[in-house]
Design a protein around this motif. Structure first.
Motif, PDB file in Angstrom:
ATOM      1  N   THR A  17       0.836  -1.194   0.000  1.00 14.74           N
ATOM      2  CA  THR A  17       0.000   0.000   0.000  1.00 14.74           C
ATOM      3  C   THR A  17       0.869   1.243   0.000  1.00 14.74           C
ATOM      4  O   THR A  17       1.869   1.309   0.737  1.00 14.74           O
ATOM      5  CB  THR A  17      -0.921   0.022   1.250  1.00 14.74           C
ATOM      6  OG1 THR A  17      -1.739  -1.140   1.232  1.00 14.74           O
ATOM      7  CG2 THR A  17      -1.802   1.262   1.270  1.00 14.74           C
ATOM      8  N   LEU A  18       0.504   2.195  -0.819  1.00 12.56           N
ATOM      9  CA  LEU A  18       1.085   3.535  -0.763  1.00 12.56           C
ATOM     10  C   LEU A  18       0.006   4.396  -0.142  1.00 12.56           C
ATOM     11  O   LEU A  18      -1.136   4.397  -0.604  1.00 12.56           O
ATOM     12  CB  LEU A  18       1.422   4.059  -2.164  1.00 12.56           C
ATOM     13  CG  LEU A  18       2.247   3.162  -3.067  1.00 12.56           C
ATOM     14  CD1 LEU A  18       2.506   3.851  -4.397  1.00 12.56           C
ATOM     15  CD2 LEU A  18       3.542   2.770  -2.404  1.00 12.56           C
ATOM     16  N   ARG A  19       0.353   5.110   0.920  1.00 11.20           N
ATOM     17  CA  ARG A  19      -0.645   5.976   1.540  1.00 11.20           C
ATOM     18  C   ARG A  19      -0.023   7.311   1.887  1.00 11.20           C
ATOM     19  O   ARG A  19       1.148   7.403   2.252  1.00 11.20           O
ATOM     20  CB  ARG A  19      -1.262   5.322   2.762  1.00 11.20           C
ATOM     21  CG  ARG A  19      -0.313   5.125   3.910  1.00 11.20           C
ATOM     22  CD  ARG A  19      -1.070   4.892   5.213  1.00 11.20           C
ATOM     23  NE  ARG A  19      -0.185   4.579   6.311  1.00 11.20           N
ATOM     24  CZ  ARG A  19       0.548   5.480   6.972  1.00 11.20           C
ATOM     25  NH1 ARG A  19       0.499   6.751   6.653  1.00 11.20           N
ATOM     26  NH2 ARG A  19       1.330   5.087   7.967  1.00 11.20           N
ATOM     27  N   ARG A  20      -0.828   8.317   1.716  1.00  8.99           N
ATOM     28  CA  ARG A  20      -0.410   9.666   2.061  1.00  8.99           C
ATOM     29  C   ARG A  20       0.037   9.672   3.522  1.00  8.99           C
ATOM     30  O   ARG A  20      -0.590   9.040   4.369  1.00  8.99           O
ATOM     31  CB  ARG A  20      -1.616  10.585   1.849  1.00  8.99           C
ATOM     32  CG  ARG A  20      -1.366  12.020   2.054  1.00  8.99           C
ATOM     33  CD  ARG A  20      -2.628  12.787   1.712  1.00  8.99           C
ATOM     34  NE  ARG A  20      -2.489  14.177   2.103  1.00  8.99           N
ATOM     35  CZ  ARG A  20      -3.377  15.106   1.865  1.00  8.99           C
ATOM     36  NH1 ARG A  20      -4.502  14.809   1.236  1.00  8.99           N
ATOM     37  NH2 ARG A  20      -3.169  16.339   2.257  1.00  8.99           N
ATOM     38  N   ARG A  63       3.847  18.044   4.917  1.00 10.19           N
ATOM     39  CA  ARG A  63       3.302  17.207   3.841  1.00 10.19           C
ATOM     40  C   ARG A  63       1.905  17.628   3.403  1.00 10.19           C
ATOM     41  O   ARG A  63       1.606  17.613   2.219  1.00 10.19           O
ATOM     42  CB  ARG A  63       3.270  15.730   4.242  1.00 10.19           C
ATOM     43  CG  ARG A  63       4.612  15.049   4.430  1.00 10.19           C
ATOM     44  CD  ARG A  63       5.606  15.249   3.299  1.00 10.19           C
ATOM     45  NE  ARG A  63       6.377  16.465   3.579  1.00 10.19           N
ATOM     46  CZ  ARG A  63       7.048  17.166   2.673  1.00 10.19           C
ATOM     47  NH1 ARG A  63       7.076  16.811   1.421  1.00 10.19           N
ATOM     48  NH2 ARG A  63       7.710  18.244   3.000  1.00 10.19           N
ATOM     49  N   SER A  64       1.030  17.980   4.316  1.00 12.10           N
ATOM     50  CA  SER A  64      -0.344  18.321   3.946  1.00 12.10           C
ATOM     51  C   SER A  64      -0.385  19.545   3.032  1.00 12.10           C
ATOM     52  O   SER A  64      -1.047  19.532   1.994  1.00 12.10           O
ATOM     53  CB  SER A  64      -1.191  18.562   5.198  1.00 12.10           C
ATOM     54  OG  SER A  64      -2.522  18.833   4.824  1.00 12.10           O
ATOM     55  N   GLU A  65       0.336  20.593   3.405  1.00 15.93           N
ATOM     56  CA  GLU A  65       0.370  21.806   2.581  1.00 15.93           C
ATOM     57  C   GLU A  65       0.977  21.515   1.207  1.00 15.93           C
ATOM     58  O   GLU A  65       0.468  21.965   0.181  1.00 15.93           O
ATOM     59  CB  GLU A  65       1.166  22.904   3.280  1.00 15.93           C
ATOM     60  CG  GLU A  65       1.270  24.176   2.469  1.00 15.93           C
ATOM     61  CD  GLU A  65       2.135  25.230   3.132  1.00 15.93           C
ATOM     62  OE1 GLU A  65       2.629  26.101   2.396  1.00 15.93           O
ATOM     63  OE2 GLU A  65       2.325  25.192   4.365  1.00 15.93           O
ATOM     64  N   GLN A  66       2.066  20.760   1.189  1.00 12.21           N
ATOM     65  CA  GLN A  66       2.710  20.418  -0.078  1.00 12.21           C
ATOM     66  C   GLN A  66       1.777  19.592  -0.961  1.00 12.21           C
ATOM     67  O   GLN A  66       1.748  19.757  -2.181  1.00 12.21           O
ATOM     68  CB  GLN A  66       4.016  19.650   0.176  1.00 12.21           C
ATOM     69  CG  GLN A  66       5.086  20.480   0.843  1.00 12.21           C
ATOM     70  CD  GLN A  66       5.605  21.560  -0.081  1.00 12.21           C
ATOM     71  OE1 GLN A  66       5.886  21.330  -1.248  1.00 12.21           O
ATOM     72  NE2 GLN A  66       5.734  22.762   0.434  1.00 12.21           N
TER      73      GLN A  66
END
Length: 193
Positions: A17-20, A63-66
């Motif tokens: 799995t790739l997850r944010r 990470r969220s802003e990017q």
């Protein structure tokens, strides 16, 4: 292919799995994975020289802003419920809008199983679903043959070599840029289908 504004937050790949990244919630595990992988990453990853709990926390906090501004879509690579590395789909500040770059790393115990190749293939698919993206690139030091094996397996072609300041101990000072075009990726998908 349905177009996307942003890549999917979670990509499930048959056991992988790739997850944010989940911000601060990922801090203990990501820090531990990096800490365990220091000697494996140090030759090629300049950021390892600054590794600390604080730099890992700072990375996760941005990470969220990017993600929302479309510049950096970073993922935890998760195998059997545990983070084993990271990958991402990036837009370089100094690069054209129609290019996205993929980067990746794994903890040593997860290498040699095709995990990065599978993750990268999934990110290529996500990149070409974003509006206006015509090229996907993978950039690494020319001496890092393990990193270069991934784009070679996925049909990327060597686009250019350019000098680069040495920033990590094993770097040669020559950067290799691999490129996959939307047209070539579409042709490969048709041939494979």
């Amino acid at each position: 292919m349905e177009p996307l504004e942003h890549p999917q937050s979670v990509i499930v790949l048959d056991g992988l799995t790739l997850r944010r990244f989940a911000g601060e919630a990922d801090l203990p595990e990501l820090f531990a994975v990096i800490d365990e992988s220091l000697e494996h990453l140090r030759p090629w990853m300049p950021w390892v020289a600054e590794h600390s709990r604080a730099t890992t926390a700072e990375y996760l906090a941005t990470r969220s802003e990017q993600w929302e501004n479309g510049r950096d879509h970073a993922y935890a690579i998760v195998l059997d419920g545990a983070i084993v590395g990271a990958c991402g789909l990036y837009r370089r500040e100094d690069g054209p809008d129609d290019v996205r770059e993929i980067g990746y790393w794994l903890r040593p115990s997860a290498t040699g199983r095709g995990l990065v190749t599978r993750a990268t293939a999934a990110l290529v698919d996500q990149a070409f679903r974003l509006p206006g993206v015509e090229f996907v690139e993978i950039v690494h030091d020319a001496a890092n043959h393990a990193s270069g094996a991934v784009p070679a397996r996925l049909g990327f072609t060597e686009h250019l070599r350019r000098p680069r300041e040495v920033a990590a101990p094993a770097e040669s000072g020559e950067e290799l840029v691999w490129r996959l075009t939307r047209a070539r990726c579409g042709a490969s998908a048709v041939a494979a289908g």
